[in-house]
Design a protein around this motif. Structure first.
Motif, PDB file in Angstrom:
ATOM      1  N   ALA A   1      38.005  41.058  51.036  1.00  0.00           N
ATOM      2  CA  ALA A   1      37.999  40.637  49.630  1.00  0.00           C
ATOM      3  C   ALA A   1      37.846  41.868  48.739  1.00  0.00           C
ATOM      4  N   GLN A   2      36.948  42.749  49.146  1.00  0.00           N
ATOM      5  CA  GLN A   2      36.730  43.989  48.397  1.00  0.00           C
ATOM      6  C   GLN A   2      38.038  44.777  48.289  1.00  0.00           C
ATOM      7  N   ARG A   3      38.767  44.872  49.387  1.00  0.00           N
ATOM      8  CA  ARG A   3      40.007  45.659  49.395  1.00  0.00           C
ATOM      9  C   ARG A   3      41.101  44.971  48.573  1.00  0.00           C
ATOM     10  N   LEU A   4      41.114  43.647  48.649  1.00  0.00           N
ATOM     11  CA  LEU A   4      42.093  42.881  47.860  1.00  0.00           C
ATOM     12  C   LEU A   4      41.818  43.057  46.362  1.00  0.00           C
ATOM     13  N   TYR A   5      40.547  42.967  45.983  1.00  0.00           N
ATOM     14  CA  TYR A   5      40.186  43.101  44.574  1.00  0.00           C
ATOM     15  C   TYR A   5      40.437  44.526  44.092  1.00  0.00           C
ATOM     16  N   ASP A   6      40.153  45.503  44.959  1.00  0.00           N
ATOM     17  CA  ASP A   6      40.435  46.897  44.583  1.00  0.00           C
ATOM     18  C   ASP A   6      41.930  47.059  44.279  1.00  0.00           C
ATOM     19  N   LYS A   7      42.744  46.405  45.073  1.00  0.00           N
ATOM     20  CA  LYS A   7      44.193  46.472  44.861  1.00  0.00           C
ATOM     21  C   LYS A   7      44.555  45.789  43.541  1.00  0.00           C
ATOM     22  N   ALA A   8      43.944  44.642  43.268  1.00  0.00           N
ATOM     23  CA  ALA A   8      44.217  43.925  42.015  1.00  0.00           C
ATOM     24  C   ALA A   8      43.806  44.792  40.818  1.00  0.00           C
ATOM     25  N   ILE A   9      42.681  45.483  40.941  1.00  0.00           N
ATOM     26  CA  ILE A   9      42.206  46.359  39.860  1.00  0.00           C
ATOM     27  C   ILE A   9      43.164  47.544  39.678  1.00  0.00           C
ATOM     28  N   GLU A  10      43.602  48.089  40.796  1.00  0.00           N
ATOM     29  CA  GLU A  10      44.578  49.199  40.733  1.00  0.00           C
ATOM     30  C   GLU A  10      45.845  48.736  39.997  1.00  0.00           C
ATOM     31  N   TYR A  11      46.343  47.552  40.354  1.00  0.00           N
ATOM     32  CA  TYR A  11      47.562  47.019  39.729  1.00  0.00           C
ATOM     33  C   TYR A  11      47.356  46.743  38.228  1.00  0.00           C
ATOM     34  N   ALA A  12      46.127  46.398  37.848  1.00  0.00           N
ATOM     35  CA  ALA A  12      45.867  46.071  36.436  1.00  0.00           C
ATOM     36  C   ALA A  12      45.909  47.318  35.548  1.00  0.00           C
ATOM     37  N   GLN A  13      45.769  48.503  36.151  1.00  0.00           N
ATOM     38  CA  GLN A  13      45.851  49.800  35.437  1.00  0.00           C
ATOM     39  C   GLN A  13      45.024  49.807  34.151  1.00  0.00           C
ATOM     40  N   LEU A  14      43.749  49.556  34.313  1.00  0.00           N
ATOM     41  CA  LEU A  14      42.878  49.459  33.137  1.00  0.00           C
ATOM     42  C   LEU A  14      42.378  50.827  32.696  1.00  0.00           C
ATOM     43  N   THR A  15      42.322  51.015  31.382  1.00  0.00           N
ATOM     44  CA  THR A  15      41.840  52.291  30.843  1.00  0.00           C
ATOM     45  C   THR A  15      40.538  52.104  30.067  1.00  0.00           C
ATOM     46  N   GLY A  16      40.089  50.876  29.924  1.00  0.00           N
ATOM     47  CA  GLY A  16      38.871  50.606  29.165  1.00  0.00           C
ATOM     48  C   GLY A  16      39.161  49.981  27.805  1.00  0.00           C
ATOM     49  N   LYS A  17      40.458  49.919  27.438  1.00  0.00           N
ATOM     50  CA  LYS A  17      40.809  49.391  26.110  1.00  0.00           C
ATOM     51  C   LYS A  17      41.355  47.962  26.170  1.00  0.00           C
ATOM     52  N   GLU A  18      41.604  47.480  27.367  1.00  0.00           N
ATOM     53  CA  GLU A  18      42.364  46.236  27.508  1.00  0.00           C
ATOM     54  C   GLU A  18      41.533  44.962  27.387  1.00  0.00           C
ATOM     55  N   THR A  19      42.261  43.909  26.988  1.00  0.00           N
ATOM     56  CA  THR A  19      41.723  42.554  27.074  1.00  0.00           C
ATOM     57  C   THR A  19      42.355  41.906  28.302  1.00  0.00           C
ATOM     58  N   VAL A  20      41.487  41.417  29.194  1.00  0.00           N
ATOM     59  CA  VAL A  20      41.972  40.830  30.447  1.00  0.00           C
ATOM     60  C   VAL A  20      41.607  39.348  30.499  1.00  0.00           C
ATOM     61  N   TRP A  21      42.566  38.511  30.865  1.00  0.00           N
ATOM     62  CA  TRP A  21      42.281  37.108  31.144  1.00  0.00           C
ATOM     63  C   TRP A  21      42.424  36.889  32.638  1.00  0.00           C
ATOM     64  N   ASP A  22      41.373  36.311  33.245  1.00  0.00           N
ATOM     65  CA  ASP A  22      41.368  36.047  34.685  1.00  0.00           C
ATOM     66  C   ASP A  22      41.356  34.534  34.875  1.00  0.00           C
ATOM     67  N   LEU A  23      42.511  33.988  35.252  1.00  0.00           N
ATOM     68  CA  LEU A  23      42.625  32.533  35.402  1.00  0.00           C
ATOM     69  C   LEU A  23      42.327  32.121  36.844  1.00  0.00           C
ATOM     70  N   TYR A  24      41.703  30.961  37.009  1.00  0.00           N
ATOM     71  CA  TYR A  24      41.243  30.478  38.320  1.00  0.00           C
ATOM     72  C   TYR A  24      40.177  31.447  38.830  1.00  0.00           C
ATOM     73  N   CYS A  25      39.155  31.695  38.030  1.00  0.00           N
ATOM     74  CA  CYS A  25      38.251  32.822  38.296  1.00  0.00           C
ATOM     75  C   CYS A  25      37.118  32.517  39.254  1.00  0.00           C
ATOM     76  N   GLY A  26      36.930  31.246  39.683  1.00  0.00           N
ATOM     77  CA  GLY A  26      35.824  30.950  40.598  1.00  0.00           C
ATOM     78  C   GLY A  26      34.501  31.382  39.995  1.00  0.00           C
ATOM     79  N   ILE A  27      33.705  32.126  40.780  1.00  0.00           N
ATOM     80  CA  ILE A  27      32.395  32.582  40.289  1.00  0.00           C
ATOM     81  C   ILE A  27      32.497  33.908  39.534  1.00  0.00           C
ATOM     82  N   GLY A  28      33.725  34.261  39.167  1.00  0.00           N
ATOM     83  CA  GLY A  28      33.908  35.414  38.281  1.00  0.00           C
ATOM     84  C   GLY A  28      33.968  36.771  38.957  1.00  0.00           C
TER      85      GLY A  28
END
Ligand code: SAH
Length: 467
Positions: free
Chosen positions: A305-332
């Motif tokens: 799960a950690q590796r999958l989420y790391d990949k999702a974060i990498e794909y999101a290419q966040l710089t600290g300025k973005e607004t992110v919506w996480d749909l079907y978020c479970g426990i967040g």
């Protein structure tokens, strides 16, 4: 009416066949005179003798009778009950071959069902995230308790598509402690004449054992699911003996009972009583701490799960300025992990308790730039967009097997985020949804399968789409 079909082969016929393919459920596929046989537990590359069980016009399901020549990909499973148990389907296949099968399944679905160009898919596709050690990865197990032929309590696994318990306390995808915990519970039941629950009569006490372990904390939780009509006092006969025995197990942190008096297939009851220790155990994922109760939703393979989420974060290419919506978020989990790298993160989930947990998790981890909404993604998102004109730079979705609702996809297209990160546990619905998003102006940039459940046919995928 049961008209006998005119088929090339008939029930009980024994055929020799070379296995040339793997089906969606992990079964071996072979052809005899153009007629297709689906054979459970046969491995690609095997030559086997198989007996026809159910014959249709163009294909049949057959039972693996014997192996004439084993495939180079065939291995002896570690597990004693590999063929009877309904849990793992690929135990006869080398781990390497399983990975190849899973990556191939994702690739084929995206090309065939999604209508994407093979060259484009190959250019986007990354190597499957595999496990270095594909055993003992599950942090959660639920074992049914029943009564064996000798009248003594037994535990194990349900045979495929049934509620017959195959006695076994050793499962190599679960933790080492499970066996000792189960034996302790069976011993307590025998010594104190505590009967197992009987599904047909609705009598008896012990239904299931839930065991969870925080892999990073080492904390263990045991929750005994019982049919109990006790009013006040102890829930179990000689309850102290039960607690004393379980407490000896290293790591034991929380011992509870869950009351389930319903005649139902649902395992857990809604009422939980802690008998000893804490109400929750703790675990760490993506540098965030989570409190896990018997009823919390939590990823069962935390390493992957950690590796999958790391990949999702990498794909999101966040710089600290973005607004992110996480749909079907479970426990967040993803929401909070993304919030760390974004200006603001919003989570949407339909189960109120999960959102409660998500808010608690945000507080516990001092994350102040995350907000959560209870509701269906396909209702919350359009409403927020139409009424409040919300904006997203990145939208992450992690839907259940049936994929995203049409309305949800349409709203995402209207919102025009720069990037969409799609996490999926079903590559068929993923392919369908990717087609809709790409027809709506997005491009499939990257995709990465992840093996969250070695020895089973399941495969997760994370994709990056850009406008
Ligand atoms: N992203 C989370 C959980 C994903 S599981 C994690 O990684 O932990 C999918 C989640 O979607 C479940 O929690 C389920 O309750 C929720 N869900 C299912 N259908 C939904 C819908 N239509 N709208 C919002 N949430 C939904």
């Amino acid at each position: 009416m049961n008209k006998k079909e005119d088929t090339l082969f008939h029930k009980d016929e024994l055929l020799e066949v070379t296995i040339t393919d793997i089906g969606n459920e992990g079964e071996g596929i072979g052809k005899v005179d153009g007629y297709t046989l689906f054979i459970k537990d046969a491995v690609i590359g095997d030559v086997v003798k198989a007996k026809i069980m159910k014959a249709k016009k163009n294909y049949a399901y057959a039972h693996l009778e014997s192996i004439v020549t084993p495939s180079p990909c065939r291995i002896d499973p570690k597990c004693r009950v590999a063929r009877q148990c309904g849990g793992c389907q690929l135990q006869f296949m080398t781990y390497e071959k399983q990975l190849e099968f899973k990556a191939g399944k994702v690739r084929n679905n995206i090309i065939r069902l999604g209508g994407f160009d093979a060259a484009q898919v190959d250019a986007a596709m990354e190597k499957i995230l595999s496990m270095d050690n594909p055993f003992r990865y599950r942090n959660k197990a639920q074992f049914p308790i029943g009564t064996g032929r000798n009248g003594q309590p037994v535990t194990g696994f349900y045979a495929e598509r049934s509620h017959d318990i195959i006695p076994s306390t050793e499962c190599y995808i679960g933790t080492k402690e499970n066996q000792q915990i189960l034996q302790t519970i069976l011993d307590y039941m025998k010594a104190n004449q505590v009967p197992a629950y009987d599904e047909t009569t609705g009598r008896g006490t012990v239904r299931h054992v839930l065991i969870r372990k925080g892999f990073s904390s080492g904390e263990i939780m045991v929750c005994l699911v019982i049919n109990s009509h006790v009013k006040g006092g102890d829930y179990l006969r000689n309850q102290q003996a039960f607690i004393t025995a379980l407490r000896q197990i290293k790591g034991m942190t929380s011992i509870s009972v869950s009351i389930n008096n319903e005649k139902t297939n649902v395992i857990m009851g809604t009422e939980i009583h802690t008998l000893w220790g804490t109400d929750t155990i703790q675990d760490t994922l993506c540098d965030l701490t989570f409190q896990i109760s018997p009823l919390s939703f939590y990823q069962v393979n935390p390493v992957q799960a950690q590796r999958l989420y790391d990949k999702a974060i990498e794909y999101a290419q966040l710089t600290g300025k973005e607004t992110v919506w996480d749909l079907y978020c479970g426990i967040g989990t993803i929401t909070l992990a993304m919030a760390r790298h974004a200006a603001h993160a919003y989570g949407v989930e339909m189960i109120p308790q999960a959102i409660q947990d998500a808010q608690d998790n945000a507080r516990e981890n001092s994350i102040e730039n995350a907000d959560f909404y209870v509701g269906k993604a396909e209702e919350v998102l359009p409403e927020k967009y139409e009424k409040e004109g919300i904006h997203a730079d990145v939208i992450v979705v992690d839907p259940p097997r049936k994929g995203c609702d049409q309305m949800c996809l349409e709203t995402m297209l209207k919102m025009q985020p720069d990037r969409i990160v799609y996490v999926s546990c079903d590559s068929a619905t993923l392919s369908r949804d990717l087609r809709i998003l790409c027809d709506g102006g997005y491009q499939l940039k990257k995709l990465c399968p992840a093996d969250m459940f070695p020895w089973t046919v399941h495969v997760e995928t994370v994709c990056l789409l850009s406008r």
